[in-house]
Scaffold this active site. Structure first.
Site, PDB file in Angstrom:
ATOM      1  N   GLU A   1      -5.797  -8.287   0.300  1.00  0.00           N
ATOM      2  CA  GLU A   1      -6.439  -7.920   1.222  1.00  0.00           C
ATOM      3  C   GLU A   1      -7.932  -7.675   1.129  1.00  0.00           C
ATOM      4  O   GLU A   1      -8.103  -6.695   0.079  1.00  0.00           O
ATOM      5  CB  GLU A   1      -5.967  -6.807   2.169  1.00  0.00           C
ATOM      6  CG  GLU A   1      -4.381  -6.814   2.878  1.00  0.00           C
ATOM      7  CD  GLU A   1      -3.881  -5.771   3.604  1.00  0.00           C
ATOM      8  OE1 GLU A   1      -4.829  -4.769   4.094  1.00  0.00           O
ATOM      9  OE2 GLU A   1      -2.816  -5.578   3.538  1.00  0.00           O
TER      10      GLU A   1
ATOM     11  N   GLU B   1       0.742  -1.165  -0.074  1.00  0.00           N
ATOM     12  CA  GLU B   1      -0.042   0.126  -0.111  1.00  0.00           C
ATOM     13  C   GLU B   1       0.898   1.290   0.117  1.00  0.00           C
ATOM     14  O   GLU B   1       0.871   2.164   0.889  1.00  0.00           O
ATOM     15  CB  GLU B   1      -1.071   0.004   1.211  1.00  0.00           C
ATOM     16  CG  GLU B   1      -1.919  -1.123   1.125  1.00  0.00           C
ATOM     17  CD  GLU B   1      -3.161  -1.377   2.327  1.00  0.00           C
ATOM     18  OE1 GLU B   1      -2.592  -0.434   3.145  1.00  0.00           O
ATOM     19  OE2 GLU B   1      -4.019  -1.851   2.260  1.00  0.00           O
TER      20      GLU B   1
END
Ligand code: IFM
Length: 440
Positions: free
Chosen positions: A351, A166
């Site tokens: 995720e 991320e």
């Protein structure tokens, strides 16, 4: 859950994910101070000033935690290797840290779990934060050194390696919004971090290719940016949000450019000669990881400085994070990535999950909302595959309740409950539901 393993192509990988600082217990095994330790120790940054010193004590309890994955019928485990555990000052190797990951990877293989490793999931060694962290180009080179050290030790046994988790959070959330370590709110720092984190990715890929390592990727997070109304100004606000959040990183990697809507703010603050790095950043990947949780409704905020976007609260049901539940967004990003950026490259949902204020009652945790959430997002994934996206796996976030960064231990994402007083693990009803779905 209505969906089951048989709804997916043969070989589709089901796993659960965690990250080092959120579960291991950073006070154990000679790990060094990180910018999250100092951020958490600064009043006002983290709920109750909680940190990852003990977390879930996975450092000592990893065997039982891996047993949970095996017993749940999972195929893979997505974990991260902490830079500050392996190199406490960012440079010097800590043999205890390397030994830990060596044991952990062998433990996965012994249980039939594929190790999906992430190299950077946010615990920057404090010594490197002292020299500017991600605003300093040199941090990207140091990350390359760490990559080589850990890969030399466990690269022979891992199934796949992601460089960065991320990058939007590493750069924008942490240097522009200031909600994550190092808590800066500075556009120049942000522009530099937005570029240097991608450079770190490129350097790490180069170094690993040089070592003959296969199956290299990156994990990007995506958030569906929708205009709050049909007004042109709100549509432009959503387009800017989409450019900063969803397009910046993937376009750098696949097109070697940055989106104009984002450069409208960042251009004057970019590091000198950033264009010269785009070839290294944009080298081919073996797979792309997609983290997806929610959507945002964007409105123009006239008169505010760039990017002049205001969040508007949506009306869909929300999780404990206050995030709207919107599985369609996952279908959107899986199909959009294939269509606009990566073609047939393997995609993984690295995720997806939800937080809920779960309670243990009579020794069990009843969390039907989480089972429904997983069902809905697996269905969205199945639809994306039917629509042509080459999705090869899905990892639930997270295996167990853990340190939710600035929100401390309050937000529970796990399919396994953790009592943070006793550290007892209790598989929730969603763990059992997923286990049953994976057996069918
Ligand atoms: O806990 C985080 C994780 O570290 C990165 N992705 C989002 C999760 C939930 O906020």
């Amino acid at each position: 859950m209505t969906i089951s393993r048989s709804d997916f192509p043969p070989g589709f990988v089901f796993g659960a994910a965690t990250a080092a600082y959120q579960i291991e217990g950073h006070s154990f095994g000679g790990a060094g101070s990180t910018h999250w330790d100092t951020f958490a120790a600064t009043p006002g940054n983290v709920v109750r000033a909680e940190n990852g010193a003990v977390a879930c004590d996975h450092y000592h309890r990893w065997e039982a935690d891996l047993d949970l994955l095996r017993d749940g019928g999972f195929d893979a485990y997505r974990f991260s290797t902490s830079w500050a555990r392996v190199m406490p000052d960012g440079v010097t190797v800590n043999p205890e840290g390397l030994d830990f990951y060596d044991r952990l990877v062998d433990g996965m293989l012994a249980r039939g779990l594929k190790p999906f490793q992430t190299l950077y999931h946010w615990e920057l060694p404090s010594a490197l934060a002292d020299t500017g962290g991600w605003t300093n180009r040199d941090t990207a080179e140091r990350f390359g050194d760490f990559t080589q050290v850990i890969t030399a030790r466990i690269g022979d046994r891992v199934a796949s390696i992601a460089t960065i988790n991320e990058p939007w959070c590493v750069a924008y959330l942490s240097h522009f919004i200031g909600a994550h370590a190092p808590g800066q709110r500075d556009i120049r720092a942000t522009a530099r971090a937005m570029h240097h984190i991608l450079l770190a990715h490129g350097i790490a890929v180069d170094r690993m290719r040089g070592m003959g390592q296969k199956n290299l990727g990156i994990v990007l997070n995506f958030d569906r940016a929708l205009p709050a109304t049909g007004a042109p100004a709100d549509q432009a606000a959503a387009a800017t949000q989409d450019a900063i959040f969803n397009r910046w990183f993937i376009e750098a990697i696949t097109k070697r450019t940055y989106p104009a809507e984002a450069m409208a703010g960042f251009a004057p603050h970019m590091p000198a000669h950033w264009q010269d790095d785009m070839t290294q950043i944009g080298q081919p990947l073996d797979w792309l990881g997609i983290n997806y949780y929610t959507r945002h409704l964007c409105a123009a905020d006239p008169g505010a400085p760039w990017p002049a976007i205001r969040d508007v609260e949506g009306t869909l049901p929300k999780t404990q994070m206050g995030w709207e539940i919107f599985p369609d967004g996952l279908h959107h990003f899986l199909t959009r990535m294939s269509r606009d950026y990566v073609g047939d490259l393997p995609l993984y949902v690295t995720e997806n999950g939800m937080a809920w204020p779960d309670l243990v009652e009579n020794g069990a945790v009843y969390d039907p909302d989480r089972s429904a959430f997983i069902d809905g997002h697996l269905e969205a994934t199945r639809r994306a595959i039917a629509d042509g996206a080459n999705v090869q796996g899905f990892f639930y976030w997270s295996l167990m309740d853990n340190y939710e960064w600035a929100l401390g231990y309050e937000k529970r994402f796990g399919i396994v409950h953790v009592d943070f007083e006793t550290l007892k693990r209790t598989p929730k009803a969603s763990y059992h539901a997923l286990k049953s779905a994976l057996s069918r």
